[in-house]
Design a protein around this motif. Structure first.
Motif, PDB file in Angstrom:
ATOM      1  N   VAL A 617       0.826  -1.217   0.000  1.00 12.60           N
ATOM      2  CA  VAL A 617       0.000   0.000   0.000  1.00 12.60           C
ATOM      3  C   VAL A 617       0.860   1.267   0.000  1.00 12.60           C
ATOM      4  CG1 VAL A 617      -1.962  -1.133   1.074  1.00 12.60           C
ATOM      5  CG2 VAL A 617      -0.240  -0.062   2.544  1.00 12.60           C
ATOM      6  N   GLY A 618       2.143   1.109  -0.343  1.00 12.47           N
ATOM      7  CA  GLY A 618       3.009   2.280  -0.534  1.00 12.47           C
ATOM      8  C   GLY A 618       3.656   2.821   0.719  1.00 12.47           C
ATOM      9  N   LYS A 619       3.588   2.108   1.844  1.00 13.50           N
ATOM     10  CA  LYS A 619       4.194   2.583   3.099  1.00 13.50           C
ATOM     11  C   LYS A 619       5.553   1.911   3.292  1.00 13.50           C
ATOM     12  CE  LYS A 619      -0.323   3.467   5.190  1.00 13.50           C
ATOM     13  NZ  LYS A 619      -1.252   3.141   6.288  1.00 13.50           N
ATOM     14  N   ALA A 620       6.490   2.252   2.405  1.00 14.20           N
ATOM     15  CA  ALA A 620       7.796   1.585   2.388  1.00 14.20           C
ATOM     16  C   ALA A 620       8.604   1.854   3.653  1.00 14.20           C
ATOM     17  CB  ALA A 620       8.579   2.025   1.151  1.00 14.20           C
ATOM     18  N   ASP A 621       8.585   3.101   4.157  1.00 10.26           N
ATOM     19  CA  ASP A 621       9.377   3.437   5.347  1.00 10.26           C
ATOM     20  C   ASP A 621       8.930   2.624   6.556  1.00 10.26           C
ATOM     21  OD1 ASP A 621      10.961   5.269   4.015  1.00 10.26           O
ATOM     22  OD2 ASP A 621       9.562   6.923   4.353  1.00 10.26           O
ATOM     23  N   GLN A 622       7.601   2.470   6.720  1.00  9.62           N
ATOM     24  CA  GLN A 622       7.084   1.669   7.833  1.00  9.62           C
ATOM     25  C   GLN A 622       7.435   0.192   7.649  1.00  9.62           C
ATOM     26  OE1 GLN A 622       2.936   2.392   8.968  1.00  9.62           O
ATOM     27  NE2 GLN A 622       3.057   4.410   8.011  1.00  9.62           N
ATOM     28  N   ALA A 623       7.426  -0.248   6.397  1.00  9.54           N
ATOM     29  CA  ALA A 623       7.778  -1.648   6.103  1.00  9.54           C
ATOM     30  C   ALA A 623       9.222  -1.923   6.495  1.00  9.54           C
ATOM     31  CB  ALA A 623       7.565  -1.936   4.620  1.00  9.54           C
ATOM     32  N   ILE A 624      10.124  -0.978   6.215  1.00  8.99           N
ATOM     33  CA  ILE A 624      11.545  -1.153   6.576  1.00  8.99           C
ATOM     34  C   ILE A 624      11.695  -1.264   8.093  1.00  8.99           C
ATOM     35  CG2 ILE A 624      13.779   0.037   6.668  1.00  8.99           C
ATOM     36  CD1 ILE A 624      13.204   1.097   3.859  1.00  8.99           C
ATOM     37  N   LYS A 625      11.041  -0.373   8.826  1.00 14.28           N
ATOM     38  CA  LYS A 625      11.145  -0.394  10.294  1.00 14.28           C
ATOM     39  C   LYS A 625      10.671  -1.738  10.851  1.00 14.28           C
ATOM     40  CE  LYS A 625      10.602   4.584  11.082  1.00 14.28           C
ATOM     41  NZ  LYS A 625       9.676   5.635  11.565  1.00 14.28           N
ATOM     42  N   MET A 626       9.549  -2.224  10.317  1.00 15.52           N
ATOM     43  CA  MET A 626       9.002  -3.481  10.822  1.00 15.52           C
ATOM     44  C   MET A 626       9.904  -4.659  10.478  1.00 15.52           C
ATOM     45  SD  MET A 626       5.133  -4.993  10.416  1.00 15.52           S
ATOM     46  CE  MET A 626       4.405  -3.847  11.551  1.00 15.52           C
ATOM     47  N   LEU A 627      10.474  -4.676   9.266  1.00  9.90           N
ATOM     48  CA  LEU A 627      11.359  -5.775   8.862  1.00  9.90           C
ATOM     49  C   LEU A 627      12.656  -5.778   9.671  1.00  9.90           C
ATOM     50  CD1 LEU A 627      10.875  -5.750   4.969  1.00  9.90           C
ATOM     51  CD2 LEU A 627      10.343  -7.651   6.500  1.00  9.90           C
ATOM     52  N   LEU A 628      13.205  -4.589   9.946  1.00  9.54           N
ATOM     53  CA  LEU A 628      14.432  -4.509  10.751  1.00  9.54           C
ATOM     54  C   LEU A 628      14.167  -4.997  12.177  1.00  9.54           C
ATOM     55  CD1 LEU A 628      15.897  -1.102   9.500  1.00  9.54           C
ATOM     56  CD2 LEU A 628      16.833  -3.383   9.080  1.00  9.54           C
ATOM     57  N   LYS A 629      12.979  -4.671  12.710  1.00 12.90           N
ATOM     58  CA  LYS A 629      12.603  -5.158  14.047  1.00 12.90           C
ATOM     59  C   LYS A 629      12.469  -6.686  14.031  1.00 12.90           C
ATOM     60  CE  LYS A 629       9.132  -4.420  17.684  1.00 12.90           C
ATOM     61  NZ  LYS A 629       8.822  -5.828  17.887  1.00 12.90           N
ATOM     62  N   CYS A 630      11.856  -7.229  12.953  1.00 10.74           N
ATOM     63  CA  CYS A 630      11.724  -8.683  12.806  1.00 10.74           C
ATOM     64  C   CYS A 630      13.095  -9.348  12.754  1.00 10.74           C
ATOM     65  CB  CYS A 630      10.951  -9.018  11.528  1.00 10.74           C
ATOM     66  SG  CYS A 630       9.187  -8.641  11.601  1.00 10.74           S
ATOM     67  N   GLN A 631      14.021  -8.679  12.068  1.00 10.99           N
ATOM     68  CA  GLN A 631      15.375  -9.226  11.919  1.00 10.99           C
ATOM     69  C   GLN A 631      16.075  -9.321  13.281  1.00 10.99           C
ATOM     70  OE1 GLN A 631      17.893  -6.906   9.283  1.00 10.99           O
ATOM     71  NE2 GLN A 631      18.216  -8.673   7.978  1.00 10.99           N
ATOM     72  N   MET A 632      15.920  -8.274  14.077  1.00  7.90           N
ATOM     73  CA  MET A 632      16.530  -8.274  15.417  1.00  7.90           C
ATOM     74  C   MET A 632      15.923  -9.372  16.281  1.00  7.90           C
ATOM     75  SD  MET A 632      16.958  -4.248  16.369  1.00  7.90           S
ATOM     76  CE  MET A 632      17.512  -4.643  18.021  1.00  7.90           C
ATOM     77  N   ASP A 633      14.612  -9.521  16.209  1.00  7.33           N
ATOM     78  CA  ASP A 633      13.925 -10.545  16.999  1.00  7.33           C
ATOM     79  C   ASP A 633      14.367 -11.947  16.561  1.00  7.33           C
ATOM     80  OD1 ASP A 633      12.105 -11.696  18.780  1.00  7.33           O
ATOM     81  OD2 ASP A 633      10.542 -11.801  17.247  1.00  7.33           O
ATOM     82  N   ALA A 634      14.459 -12.158  15.240  1.00  7.03           N
ATOM     83  CA  ALA A 634      14.850 -13.470  14.702  1.00  7.03           C
ATOM     84  C   ALA A 634      16.251 -13.857  15.149  1.00  7.03           C
ATOM     85  CB  ALA A 634      14.769 -13.451  13.182  1.00  7.03           C
ATOM     86  N   GLY A 635      17.144 -12.865  15.247  1.00  8.03           N
ATOM     87  CA  GLY A 635      18.533 -13.131  15.636  1.00  8.03           C
ATOM     88  C   GLY A 635      18.666 -13.692  17.030  1.00  8.03           C
ATOM     89  N   THR A 636      17.615 -13.573  17.866  1.00  9.31           N
ATOM     90  CA  THR A 636      17.687 -14.057  19.246  1.00  9.31           C
ATOM     91  C   THR A 636      17.301 -15.531  19.387  1.00  9.31           C
ATOM     92  OG1 THR A 636      15.398 -13.398  19.733  1.00  9.31           O
ATOM     93  CG2 THR A 636      17.131 -11.748  20.127  1.00  9.31           C
ATOM     94  N   PHE A 637      16.696 -16.116  18.334  1.00 11.62           N
ATOM     95  CA  PHE A 637      16.304 -17.531  18.500  1.00 11.62           C
ATOM     96  C   PHE A 637      16.414 -18.366  17.222  1.00 11.62           C
ATOM     97  CE2 PHE A 637      12.456 -15.705  16.881  1.00 11.62           C
ATOM     98  CZ  PHE A 637      11.723 -16.736  16.305  1.00 11.62           C
ATOM     99  N   LEU A 638      16.811 -17.766  16.092  1.00 10.25           N
ATOM    100  CA  LEU A 638      16.980 -18.533  14.856  1.00 10.25           C
ATOM    101  C   LEU A 638      18.445 -18.607  14.456  1.00 10.25           C
ATOM    102  CD1 LEU A 638      14.072 -17.342  12.489  1.00 10.25           C
ATOM    103  CD2 LEU A 638      14.147 -19.383  13.928  1.00 10.25           C
ATOM    104  N   SER A 639      18.816 -19.725  13.852  1.00  5.96           N
ATOM    105  CA  SER A 639      20.174 -19.875  13.321  1.00  5.96           C
ATOM    106  C   SER A 639      20.433 -18.796  12.275  1.00  5.96           C
ATOM    107  CB  SER A 639      20.303 -21.262  12.683  1.00  5.96           C
ATOM    108  OG  SER A 639      21.343 -21.288  11.741  1.00  5.96           O
ATOM    109  N   PRO A 640      21.653 -18.234  12.216  1.00  9.42           N
ATOM    110  CA  PRO A 640      21.964 -17.204  11.201  1.00  9.42           C
ATOM    111  C   PRO A 640      21.776 -17.726   9.766  1.00  9.42           C
ATOM    112  CG  PRO A 640      23.705 -17.335  12.848  1.00  9.42           C
ATOM    113  CD  PRO A 640      22.811 -18.500  13.087  1.00  9.42           C
ATOM    114  N   GLU A 641      21.812 -19.056   9.612  1.00 12.92           N
ATOM    115  CA  GLU A 641      21.666 -19.643   8.279  1.00 12.92           C
ATOM    116  C   GLU A 641      20.225 -20.046   7.974  1.00 12.92           C
ATOM    117  OE1 GLU A 641      24.277 -22.960   8.302  1.00 12.92           O
ATOM    118  OE2 GLU A 641      26.109 -21.764   8.388  1.00 12.92           O
ATOM    119  N   HIS A 642      19.310 -19.762   8.880  1.00 12.10           N
ATOM    120  CA  HIS A 642      17.900 -20.135   8.686  1.00 12.10           C
ATOM    121  C   HIS A 642      17.361 -19.466   7.414  1.00 12.10           C
ATOM    122  CE1 HIS A 642      13.656 -20.846   9.547  1.00 12.10           C
ATOM    123  NE2 HIS A 642      14.008 -21.610  10.585  1.00 12.10           N
TER     124      HIS A 642
END
Length: 750
Positions: A617-642
């Motif tokens: 829906v064209g909200k790219a800046d919000q999408a980046i913030k949410m994906l970066l937050k997801c990335q940080m969360d994933a790093g706490t319990f997923l293998s780096p190669e997941h």
């Protein structure tokens, strides 16, 4: 009761034409057109046309409206085709001036100046004959503008352009096999009790070499999924499925579909395809549309198979099977039965499906000899398949189509469904033969159905970087392709163009080595236990090299290791087969519930989905913030190669590319490629697709030298899997040619 239940289910998949649906779709199309959403309007006008009765003035209006959307989208040739359709279906004379004006504009854009002049003369005479000139003032103004453009083009003709047919690759050397139709002379057909029929390399084969080129004996488009209707919703869905996007005969992508004359479901890319489908099978299938959609694609493939084969061939082989087929259930019996098979020649005594000349054809005879595995299917499954087949045959009988199925009348004679005079519930002996053949084909499909896949664009497809994923487009029978046995680590790759399949070597194959194809479960994508479970539907236990190594060594699958959870405290791998997982680092000794970590993974996937919805829906800046937050969360319990870590990098690259931030996009995509290479290998088709996207990003970001090296690598991988003439290879070569033509000083700087 069963018949009543089936009728009720069929009401959920109506295929009859509804003029009220056509009016609704046309209104929705007009609304989207006014908003400037021409692609959406195009799709809705096509849906409207499929519901209009053939020859009605309303269908001509649908074609005319659709031509306006096509003009705005720049599809001038197709726009002219729709205008011709509107005129041939009796487009109202009072509305003709605006359509002629549109036609003149298309001809002008296509440099067909004489044709454009002729249309303008006709248009002028029509307007001058109309007494109410004020209604045409806007058109007169547009007409004068077009005449000025036409005069300018005649005075200053554009220089002749070089013909652009794409950059042609080296023509492939192909030598046809004289024993197997559609196969290369580099392979030979073998048969033994353990492996059945299979293909073997008769000489050394190099990666990228074509081994089989086969047109499907029969294919049926999979309708695709549409959203279930909620209570109170309109009964007419505005979404697009495969049934709206691809030709139901040749499977080419649709732009402006030609609707079937009898139903609202079947759509074609041209009148030629519509006529051919009607002649070969659709005149029989047309009135059965709702039933076939309800019973599923396997039943539809079975019916179309017998229609294409013809009753004479079907009855001949069914009669043979009554005395020969009982031997085919055992490998030893197959060899014996073949000496008695119809058309079996001396050279084919041990190989089922060969003709009297010893040649294995992509024919109904070869298809009929594919194993139905009758003894292995459960009684419940066989009973359900039998009910489905009988339901189709009873419907054929009730609709007066029995003579058509038995090839006793032409498609022209059955242009309108007839009321059947037969009142008996019993099927005729001939329809019993058809039902028997259809049941055999439904059972065969479980092990021999081939999914025809296509690379489909994700999102609107109007960005500088196009993301694609493979989707199942149709289900088909390929008698020659069915000769390939399975391996979880195959040495071939299969690609499709319309209804044609091409098998290419994906790695070197030595002379005498078996040519192997993956039926779905690949060693890179799942653990051996999961693969074996999925392969059980084919009634064999896989003993390929990958399975044997994993089973005998007891070594944990690389898939398990790479897609594992990691310790929330020290990031070491979590391990264990039970509900509680423990950290592999003895000094840490942290434990966690498998269910808890799986729940976190599901929550993370939901958050990623929400981020992608924001991007749509064209909200790219919000999408980046949410994906970066997801990335940080994933790093706490997923293998780096997941794999999910790689997917998030890919999504971030997509968002940055949308914003035109090419350097950031390239940085994230390179990280994604590293993970894809770990999972699928550096020469895999998955790596090739990721490199193709990286080449697009580097090309748009003007990183010339890096773009050229990425293009070269992507080209090398994708040409092995799809051949030098594929659309992606052509696009890579065009990018390379464009970059190579830049001035030398720019090339040196970049």
């Amino acid at each position: 009761e069963e018949e009543a239940a089936l009728v009720h289910l069929c009401h959920r998949a109506p295929t009859d034409k509804k003029p009220e649906a056509a009016s609704w779709y046309r209104e929705q199309g007009n609304r989207e057109f006014k908003r400037g959403q021409y692609q959406a309007a195009l799709r809705l006008y096509s849906k409207a046309a499929s519901h209009e009765l053939p020859g009605s003035p309303e269908v001509s209006v649908c074609f005319a409206n659709r031509s306006a959307a096509l003009l705005h989208l720049g599809h001038f040739e197709v726009c002219l085709e729709d205008i011709a359709r509107a005129e041939s279906h009796g487009y109202p004379d009072r509305l003709l001036p605006k359509v002629l004006l549109r036609k003149a504009e298309c001809l002008l854009r296509l440099e067909r100046l004489k044709d454009a002049q002729e249309i303008l003369r006709v248009l002028e005479s029509k307007i001058s004959l109309d007494g109410v000139m004020t209604t045409h003032l806007a058109r007169l103004k547009k007409l004068s503008q077009l005449k000025v453009k036409l005069g300018e083009k005649e005075r200053c003709p554009e220089p002749a352009r070089e013909a652009r047919g794409g950059i042609q690759g080296e023509p492939e050397i192909w030598e046809e096999n004289n024993k197997i139709s559609g196969a290369s002379s580099s392979v030979s057909l073998s048969f033994d009790a353990e492996r059945g029929r299979h293909l073997v390399a008769s000489r050394d084969i190099v990666p990228g070499q074509s081994l089989v080129k086969e047109e499907a004996f029969v294919s049926v488009l999979c309708p695709g999924e549409s959203l279930p209707l909620q209570h109170g919703d309109t009964a007419w869905d505005t979404g697009a499925t495969n049934a709206d996007l691809y030709c139901h005969h040749c499977l080419r992508q649709l732009l402006a579909s030609v609707p079937c004359r009898g139903c609202s479901y079947a759509k074609y890319c041209s009148q030629d395809c519509a006529d051919m489908a009607w002649q070969q099978y659709h005149s029989t299938e047309c009135s059965l549309g709702a039933l076939l959609l309800t019973l599923g694609v396997f039943c539809h493939v079975a019916l179309r198979t017998v229609l294409l084969a013809g009753f004479a061939e079907v009855s001949r082989l069914v009669a043979w099977s009554h005395h020969g087929d009982k031997n085919l259930q055992s490998p030893e019996g197959r060899c014996k039965a073949l000496s008695e098979a119809p058309d079996a020649g001396a050279g084919s005594r041990a190989i089922p499906g060969c003709g009297s000349n010893g040649r294995y054809q992509s024919s109904y005879q070869a298809l009929f000899h594919l194993l139905p595995h009758t003894e292995q299917h459960s009684p419940e499954h066989k009973f359900l398949c039998t009910l489905s087949v009988v339901a189709i045959c009873k419907k054929l009988q009730a609709a007066g189509l029995e003579a058509a199925v038995l090839n006793q009348e032409s498609p022209q004679q059955r242009s309108k469904p007839k009321t059947c005079e037969k009142t008996s519930d019993e099927l005729s002996p001939e329809l019993m033969t058809v039902a028997e053949a259809m049941l055999r084909h439904v059972l065969q499909l479980q092990c021999n159905a081939q999914a025809i896949t296509v690379m489909q664009e994700l999102g609107p497809g109007d960005g500088a970087v196009v993301d694609k994923k493979p989707v199942r487009l149709a289900t088909a029978f390929f008698p020659v392709l069915s000769l390939l046995n399975h391996s979880c680590c195959p040495n071939t790759s299969v690609s499709f163009s319309g209804t044609a399949a091409t098998v290419r070597a994906s790695q070197p194959i030595s002379s005498g080595q078996e040519v192997l194809h993956c039926y779905g479960p690949h060693w890179c994508r799942m653990k051996v236990a999961e693969r074996q479970q999925l392969l059980s539907q084919y009634f064999f236990e896989c003993r390929c090299q990958a399975c044997l190594e994993e089973l005998e060594s007891g070594v944990k699958s690389v898939v398990s290791i790479r897609n594992s959870f990691c310790c929330p405290k020290c990031q070491a791998q979590m391990q264990g087969e039970e509900d509680t997982l423990c950290c592999s680092n003895e000094a840490c000794a942290t434990s966690a519930s498998r269910d808890h970590l799986s729940g976190r993974l599901q929550d993370l996937q939901q958050q990623i989905k929400k981020a992608l919805d924001l991007l749509r829906v064209g909200k790219a800046d919000q999408a980046i913030k949410m994906l970066l937050k997801c990335q940080m969360d994933a790093g706490t319990f997923l293998s780096p190669e997941h794999l999910l870590m790689g997917e998030m990098e890919d999504h971030l690259a997509q968002v940055y590319a949308t914003l035109g931030k090419w350097q950031e996009a390239a940085s994230h995509l390179k990280k994604s490629i590293e993970i894809v290479e770990m999972h699928h290998g550096p020469s895999s088709v998955e790596t090739g697709h990721e490199l193709f996207k990286l080449a697009q990003i580097l090309f748009n970001g003007f990183a010339v030298s890096e773009a050229l090296s990425t293009i070269q690598r992507a080209e090398g991988i994708l040409s092995v899997h799809f051949g030098p003439q594929s659309a992606q290879i052509q696009e890579l070569q065009e990018m390379k040619a464009c970059l190579s033509q830049l001035p030398r000083n720019i090339l040196q700087r970049t």
